[in-house]
Design a protein around this motif. Structure first.
Motif, PDB file in Angstrom:
ATOM      1  N   GLY A  16       0.817  -1.218   0.000  1.00  0.00           N
ATOM      2  CA  GLY A  16       0.000   0.000   0.000  1.00  0.00           C
ATOM      3  C   GLY A  16       0.837   1.248   0.000  1.00  0.00           C
ATOM      4  N   ALA A  17       1.883   1.279   0.837  1.00  0.00           N
ATOM      5  CA  ALA A  17       2.766   2.452   0.896  1.00  0.00           C
ATOM      6  C   ALA A  17       3.541   2.625  -0.406  1.00  0.00           C
ATOM      7  CB  ALA A  17       3.729   2.316   2.075  1.00  0.00           C
ATOM      8  N   ILE A  18       3.987   1.486  -0.978  1.00  0.00           N
ATOM      9  CA  ILE A  18       4.714   1.542  -2.264  1.00  0.00           C
ATOM     10  C   ILE A  18       3.816   2.120  -3.348  1.00  0.00           C
ATOM     11  CG2 ILE A  18       5.726   0.129  -4.088  1.00  0.00           C
ATOM     12  CD1 ILE A  18       6.715  -1.770  -1.887  1.00  0.00           C
ATOM     13  N   GLU A  19       2.580   1.651  -3.365  1.00  0.00           N
ATOM     14  CA  GLU A  19       1.645   2.144  -4.375  1.00  0.00           C
ATOM     15  C   GLU A  19       1.422   3.650  -4.250  1.00  0.00           C
ATOM     16  OE1 GLU A  19      -3.052   1.605  -5.676  1.00  0.00           O
ATOM     17  OE2 GLU A  19      -2.071   0.062  -4.427  1.00  0.00           O
ATOM     18  N   ARG A  20       1.263   4.135  -3.040  1.00  0.00           N
ATOM     19  CA  ARG A  20       0.998   5.567  -2.834  1.00  0.00           C
ATOM     20  C   ARG A  20       2.187   6.431  -3.242  1.00  0.00           C
ATOM     21  NH1 ARG A  20      -1.562   3.408   1.709  1.00  0.00           N
ATOM     22  NH2 ARG A  20       0.297   3.725   3.016  1.00  0.00           N
ATOM     23  N   VAL A  21       3.380   6.047  -2.815  1.00  0.00           N
ATOM     24  CA  VAL A  21       4.554   6.879  -3.108  1.00  0.00           C
ATOM     25  C   VAL A  21       4.872   6.866  -4.606  1.00  0.00           C
ATOM     26  CG1 VAL A  21       6.370   5.112  -2.786  1.00  0.00           C
ATOM     27  CG2 VAL A  21       6.831   7.513  -2.265  1.00  0.00           C
ATOM     28  N   LEU A  22       4.681   5.720  -5.244  1.00  0.00           N
ATOM     29  CA  LEU A  22       4.947   5.655  -6.688  1.00  0.00           C
ATOM     30  C   LEU A  22       3.879   6.377  -7.492  1.00  0.00           C
ATOM     31  CD1 LEU A  22       6.331   2.015  -7.150  1.00  0.00           C
ATOM     32  CD2 LEU A  22       7.589   4.167  -6.968  1.00  0.00           C
ATOM     33  N   ARG A  23       2.637   6.356  -6.995  1.00  0.00           N
ATOM     34  CA  ARG A  23       1.594   7.108  -7.684  1.00  0.00           C
ATOM     35  C   ARG A  23       1.887   8.607  -7.615  1.00  0.00           C
ATOM     36  NH1 ARG A  23      -2.947   6.409  -4.643  1.00  0.00           N
ATOM     37  NH2 ARG A  23      -3.150   4.245  -5.325  1.00  0.00           N
ATOM     38  N   ASP A  24       2.356   9.059  -6.459  1.00  0.00           N
ATOM     39  CA  ASP A  24       2.733  10.476  -6.322  1.00  0.00           C
ATOM     40  C   ASP A  24       3.889  10.832  -7.263  1.00  0.00           C
ATOM     41  OD1 ASP A  24       0.819  10.802  -4.391  1.00  0.00           O
ATOM     42  OD2 ASP A  24       2.212  10.614  -2.688  1.00  0.00           O
TER      43      ASP A  24
END
Length: 520
Positions: A16-24
């Motif tokens: 979840g954290a990986i997805e958020r930071v990469l989406r940003d």
């Protein structure tokens, strides 16, 4: 700073954290194509970290975010050097469903992952020589064709087809060996032609004739993009196809030419997209053996023949729109043949002339195509002659003065670009059945001098090709003006520097020479 934060989360965080930071990161750098060299090492490590995440069992949404960032980073050639390995390429092939020969494309949730994987592969193959070599080793072209066969009739996966075709185009552009593999081993010609048929929703009415709905909707943006990529890939597959050796080859090229005729008669979602679509169709038609281009024209149907028989006089005076429709249809019919596709090519050529720039890339392909069609197919030549060189009535203005297609082409005969002026002159010469007297009538001696000198025809005559004899097309205006035209005379310089007929100039020099001899 962005790379450092993203790298930290990718290495240590949960999905979840990986997805958020990469989406940003993706949102911030979506339009980034040039990167700071100071952060190059961090970007390399981020790429490596993303590949390590992609081999894990993570949600589809996290896979998409990883691939979006990888696509952005793969725009930088230097970043790709350490991460372009066989193992990493195989990871992308697996995510793009290029490793699985039996699986069908049923899980709609996986489509975004497939599309993003194909986009990454496009960037990596384009920017990395190592990836290009690995593509050969991994037999990527065959895998792409297999994926195309899975989705060729599936309307709702146009994005997958589009980027599959783009990658196929890149591979065939960068490797000549892949062109041969596509053409013969992988049956790329019929496969890609079928992709076009699907994009255009073609319904065949005869072996090489399709139904055209002139009132139908334009192609969707997705269908148009898919068709353009297929046309570009087909161009590479057929780029060396100058001769047809087998009957099956001839049939395949005729089917493709019939599909391209359909392409010319439909429109895309915008005027620019239509022009791009037609431009790629013209380029591909240039690879079709000229003997197979006869399918660009076809006999009129019974309904069309009945419509052609309708005269303007039979329509009431208040039926203006109907009269315009009949007039338009009649201008695209010649000798019982439907000339719509040739008319589109002629209009396309004129638009390219009117642009006034990039003639070599934008104009010469369509001019060359029309020239070869005219040389090989009598009905096409006669139709184009009627459209481009109608009976001459304006005998007062110079041939290059005016706004007709003839005037525009004559102006090109003295263009600074040698290739442009040669093909423009060649086209008009072929329309004149390579007869010097006919060419001079429409273009004038000065405009035609370059072509005639190159062919050794300054003294008159005709070219090497044989053409049927047509009836005399001289108008009364031209017949009346012809006797009044000045004859061409060779000129020379007199001793005082003025111009005079060559014979007189030579006589004067002879007199001077005799006088000089007498005084010795």
């Amino acid at each position: 700073m962005d790379e450092e934060r993203a790298l930290y989360i990718v290495r240590a965080g949960e999905a979840g954290a990986i997805e958020r930071v990469l989406r940003d990161y993706s949102d911030k750098h979506r339009a980034t194509f040039k990167f700071e060299s100071t952060d190059e090492d961090k970007r390399k490590k981020l790429c490596e970290g993303i590949f390590k995440v992609l081999v894990k069992d993570i949600p589809t949404t996290c896979q998409v975010s990883c691939l979006e960032v990888l696509r952005i980073l793969s725009r930088d050639k230097k970043v790709l050097v350490p991460v372009t390995t066989k193992e990493n390429m195989q990871i992308l092939l697996r995510l793009a469903k290029l490793n699985e020969s039996d699986d069908s494309l049923e899980k709609v949730s996986e489509f975004p992952v497939i599309v993003e994987s194909l986009k990454c592969l496009c960037n990596i193959v384009f920017n990395s020589q190592m990836a290009q070599q690995l593509s050969l080793e991994l037999n990527l072209a065959a895998k792409l064709c297999n994926l195309l066969r899975k989705c060729k009739d599936r309307k709702f996966i146009n994005d997958i087809k589009c980027f599959d075709l783009r990658l196929l185009f890149l591979l065939s552009l960068l490797h000549t060996d892949i062109r041969s593999q596509l053409r013969y081993e992988l049956q790329g010609l019929p496969l890609l032609t079928q992709i076009l048929e699907s994009a255009f929703s073609i319904k065949w009415t005869d072996e090489y004739e399709s139904a055209i709905d002139h009132n139908g909707p334009p192609l969707s943006p997705q269908e148009t993009d898919c068709a353009i990529e297929a046309l570009k890939a087909l161009f590479n597959v057929t780029v060396d196809s100058w001769k047809v050796h087998k009957e099956s080859d001839s049939h395949q090229f005729r089917v493709m030419a019939a599909v391209l005729r359909h392409c010319l008669l439909i429109v895309g979602p915008t005027e620019d997209k239509t022009e791009e679509l037609h431009s790629n169709a013209v380029n591909l038609l240039s690879n079709v053996p000229v003997s197979c281009l006869d399918v660009l024209i076809c006999p009129l149907t019974h309904e069309e023949t009945a419509q052609e028989a309708t005269t303007l006089d039979e329509l009431p005076s208040d039926k203006t729109a109907e009269k315009e429709t009949v007039l338009k249809k009649n201008t695209m019919v010649y000798n019982g043949m439907n000339m719509e596709a040739i008319h589109v090519l002629l209009n396309f050529m004129e638009k390219r002339i009117d642009k006034g720039s990039s003639y070599r890339e934008g104009l010469t392909p369509v001019l060359s195509l029309l020239t070869e069609c005219s040389r090989a197919h009598r009905n096409i030549r006669k139709f184009l002659k009627d459209q481009v060189l109608p009976p001459l009535r304006d005998v007062t203005n110079r041939p290059e003065v005016g706004s007709t297609v003839r005037n525009k082409l004559v102006r090109l005969m003295t263009h600074v670009d040698l290739g442009v002026k040669q093909i423009a002159a060649e086209f008009l010469f072929v329309l004149c059945k390579e007869r010097v007297d006919s060419l001079l009538k429409y273009t004038g001696y000065g405009n035609a001098a370059g072509l005639l000198a190159a062919r050794g025809l300054l003294a008159g005559g005709r070219g090497d090709n044989w053409y049927s004899e047509d009836e005399d097309t001289d108008t009364e205006e031209y017949k009346n003006a012809k006797p009044k035209e000045e004859l061409l005379k060779p000129m020379g310089l007199k001793p005082d520097g003025t111009i005079t007929p060559l014979e007189e100039a030579l006589n004067q020099y002879s007199v001077i020479e005799e006088t000089s001899s007498d005084t010795d």
